[in-house]
Scaffold this motif. Structure first.
Motif, PDB file in Angstrom:
ATOM      1  N   LEU A 448      11.834  -7.718   0.322  1.00 22.57           N
ATOM      2  CA  LEU A 448      10.638  -8.490  -0.007  1.00 22.57           C
ATOM      3  C   LEU A 448       9.853  -7.855  -1.152  1.00 22.57           C
ATOM      4  CD1 LEU A 448       9.268  -9.356   3.557  1.00 22.57           C
ATOM      5  CD2 LEU A 448      10.405 -10.900   1.954  1.00 22.57           C
ATOM      6  N   VAL A 476      16.383 -12.630  -6.985  1.00 25.61           N
ATOM      7  CA  VAL A 476      15.564 -13.537  -6.167  1.00 25.61           C
ATOM      8  C   VAL A 476      16.330 -13.970  -4.920  1.00 25.61           C
ATOM      9  CG1 VAL A 476      14.437 -15.794  -6.104  1.00 25.61           C
ATOM     10  CG2 VAL A 476      14.155 -14.322  -8.101  1.00 25.61           C
ATOM     11  N   LEU A 477      17.634 -14.169  -5.041  1.00 27.17           N
ATOM     12  CA  LEU A 477      18.444 -14.512  -3.868  1.00 27.17           C
ATOM     13  C   LEU A 477      18.444 -13.374  -2.847  1.00 27.17           C
ATOM     14  CD1 LEU A 477      21.528 -16.293  -5.501  1.00 27.17           C
ATOM     15  CD2 LEU A 477      19.627 -17.338  -4.256  1.00 27.17           C
ATOM     16  N   ASN A 478      18.453 -12.136  -3.315  1.00 26.95           N
ATOM     17  CA  ASN A 478      18.311 -11.005  -2.401  1.00 26.95           C
ATOM     18  C   ASN A 478      16.997 -11.098  -1.634  1.00 26.95           C
ATOM     19  OD1 ASN A 478      20.238  -8.345  -2.574  1.00 26.95           O
ATOM     20  ND2 ASN A 478      20.392  -9.554  -4.452  1.00 26.95           N
ATOM     21  N   PHE A 479      15.931 -11.401  -2.355  1.00 27.09           N
ATOM     22  CA  PHE A 479      14.622 -11.557  -1.733  1.00 27.09           C
ATOM     23  C   PHE A 479      14.651 -12.646  -0.655  1.00 27.09           C
ATOM     24  CE2 PHE A 479      10.939 -14.459  -1.964  1.00 27.09           C
ATOM     25  CZ  PHE A 479       9.974 -13.666  -1.350  1.00 27.09           C
ATOM     26  N   LEU A 480      15.246 -13.794  -0.966  1.00 31.97           N
ATOM     27  CA  LEU A 480      15.250 -14.916  -0.022  1.00 31.97           C
ATOM     28  C   LEU A 480      16.128 -14.638   1.192  1.00 31.97           C
ATOM     29  CD1 LEU A 480      15.510 -17.876  -2.581  1.00 31.97           C
ATOM     30  CD2 LEU A 480      13.488 -17.166  -1.280  1.00 31.97           C
ATOM     31  N   PHE A 481      17.336 -14.110   0.961  1.00 32.78           N
ATOM     32  CA  PHE A 481      18.301 -13.914   2.043  1.00 32.78           C
ATOM     33  C   PHE A 481      17.838 -12.827   3.013  1.00 32.78           C
ATOM     34  CE2 PHE A 481      22.294 -12.004   3.705  1.00 32.78           C
ATOM     35  CZ  PHE A 481      22.853 -13.122   4.296  1.00 32.78           C
ATOM     36  N   GLY A 483      14.940 -11.154   2.955  1.00 33.61           N
ATOM     37  CA  GLY A 483      13.542 -11.304   3.326  1.00 33.61           C
ATOM     38  C   GLY A 483      13.353 -12.243   4.508  1.00 33.61           C
ATOM     39  N   PHE A 484      14.157 -13.319   4.571  1.00 35.70           N
ATOM     40  CA  PHE A 484      14.074 -14.218   5.723  1.00 35.70           C
ATOM     41  C   PHE A 484      14.329 -13.463   7.012  1.00 35.70           C
ATOM     42  CE2 PHE A 484      16.768 -16.344   8.853  1.00 35.70           C
ATOM     43  CZ  PHE A 484      15.858 -17.260   9.371  1.00 35.70           C
TER      44      PHE A 484
END
Length: 501
Positions: A448, A476-481, A483-484
């Protein structure tokens, strides 16, 4: 390494930290002291930091969390999370290492260049690394394996203390390995060459002998079969698996500093942490970068290709094999026993099942594989907590540098002893795998935060070293995956999870 004389030409990057000195990139041949970099030289000299990262990754995720989840729920709906996690983490590792190779600064020091500055990001990052990994689940799990090797049986409910003593002794062994080193990173590389190769070859032989072809196919196809997670599995379990599949998701940066000590790119100009037996070497408190000219653009491309080879050719391939081989072995053990692993017995579940089916010899071989796997993780994580704290303290405090007379070893080894005592207390507080799941979800917290810090830093590098636009998309995909999964972990911890299956 000759002392660095800072040029009047400097390169400003970020806030609150000194401008970077500017010097030419070294050639790989200069750094590794060879005439040319061919396949032999690549393996013998250039590959290394990825092995340290791989030694860590094969432990908590591949030997504990992957087999635990697959053993309980099967490959379908679990395997694709492993694949996505490994891909995203390898991309993320490359971006973290990009900064190290371009500046000679390790990430924990680089974060201090991001607004609001070092006074926030450096201590916060050190705290997060310590908070995530000090639980010591990897050490406690290794202790369980040693107990079984010594006694020829799995520890029972009344045998809790002796495995913890073995775990503490293994921490002492880590201290001994680093103390005996001339160059700490090189000692870790050599140890992981031995352990990682032994682990992968040993598991491959066992799987070829024991695991039927249909389970091999289920495992391989499961990695590439999109499907909903199986009924009964929690998003917190999946988050732990995702976080520790390849390394430590958003906190992977804590290992990428080894590219500096290996001498990749500008790391060769910045110095390294010497061991007790090594001669004292200069370690710069601030980084060095290169001018944007034709000569250095060509050298940057060469270093970047070496980085990609190290990460994709060794780390990614090794991480996928490291997940496949233990999980299909676990599937076979579940099939033989008719039982499933639990948090309490997963470190020794496979060995115990194989003992009843194939005899004591395979029992001890499987246990030895488990101990090597978990010790390689223990070696990397324990040393990395000390390394990150040492690098951060040395770079941030001129008073500390004066007190230790510019020799980081005078901080590194005493702090390692303090950490050893603290971890020895903490491993008495919970089940080993429960501690590992905690660490994995704390790693997802990093996703995050640090992808955005990395985008800020890498966008300000000398032009040849800056990422393409699609690298930012993957961050950003790292953040989304990941981070969820962290947000779900918090929701589950305080009340109800975001999703249920």
């Amino acid at each position: 390494m000759a002392d660095i004389v800072q040029s009047e030409n400097t390169y400003p990057l970020g806030v609150s930290r000194p401008d970077l000195a500017v010097q030419d990139l070294p050639t790989p041949e200069e750094v590794f002291k060879v005439r040319r970099i061919g396949p032999r030289e690549l393996i013998q000299f250039a590959i290394g930091p990825s092995l340290i990262a791989l030694g860590i990754s094969i432990g908590s995720g591949e030997w504990l969390l992957g087999p635990l989840n697959v053993g309980q729920y099967g490959f379908v709906g679990v395997g694709w999370i492993i694949t996505v996690s490994a891909l995203l983490q390898t991309f993320y590792n490359v971006e973290c290492a990009r900064y190290v190779v371009a500046t000679g600064e390790v990430p924990v020091v680089g974060w201090g260049r991001v607004p609001p500055g070092w006074f926030f990001w450096v201590p916060a990052s050190v705290f997060l690394i310590i908070f995530a990994f000090i639980a010591g689940g990897w050490a406690a799990s290794a202790g369980q394996g040693v107990y079984a090797l010594v006694h020829g049986r799995v520890a029972g409910s009344g045998d809790a203390e002796e495995p913890r003593i073995y775990a503490i002794l293994l921490l002492v062994l880590v201290f001994a390995i680093t103390a005996a080193a001339r160059r700490i990173s090189r000692a870790l590389e050599l140890a992981n060459w031995v352990m990682v190769v032994s682990i992968l070859v040993g598991l491959l032989i066992i799987d070829i002998v024991i695991v039927p072809g249909r389970i091999w196919w289920d495992g391989i196809s499961g990695f590439f079969t999109p499907a909903a997670p199986p009924d009964g599995i929690s998003a917190t379990q999946l988050g732990a698996l995702a976080g520790f599949t390849a390394l430590a998701s958003g906190l992977n940066w804590y290992v990428m500093g080894h590219y500096r000590d290996k001498g990749y790119g500008m790391g060769h100009r910045a110095g390294y942490l010497a061991g007790m037996r090594g001669e004292r070497k200069q370690l710069l408190a601030s980084g060095v970068t290169f001018p944007d000219d034709e000569k250095n653009r060509g050298l940057w491309r060469r270093w970047y290709r070496l980085l990609l080879t190290d990460m994709w050719g060794v780390f990614f391939v090794g991480a996928m094999l490291g997940m496949l081989l233990p999980t299909i072995l676990m599937t076979r053990a579940v099939e033989i026993s008719g039982d499933t692993p639990t948090q309490a017995n997963v470190p020794t579940f496979v060995a115990d099942v194989l003992k009843g089916e194939y005899g004591s010899f395979i029992f001890y071989i499987a246990l030895l594989m488990g101990v090597l796997i978990l010790f390689s993780t223990q070696l990397g994580i324990f040393e990395a907590m000390v390394r990150v704290t040492t690098d951060a303290s040395h770079a941030s405090s001129s008073r500390l540098r004066a007190r230790i007379e510019g020799d980081p070893r005078k901080f590194y080894y005493p702090f390692m002893l303090v950490l050893l005592v603290v971890i020895s207390v903490i491993i008495h507080l919970a089940l080993p795998v429960g501690l590992v799941q905690w660490s994995a979800n704390m790693s997802n917290l990093g996703a995050l935060i640090y992808p955005f810090l990395l985008m800020y830093l890498n966008s300000k590098l000398p032009r040849p070293a800056r990422p393409h636009w699609w690298h930012y998309v993957i961050l950003v995909l790292n953040f989304l995956f990941f981070g969820f999964f962290f947000i779900n972990f918090i929701a589950d911890f305080v009340g109800d999870p975001l999703v249920t299956f």
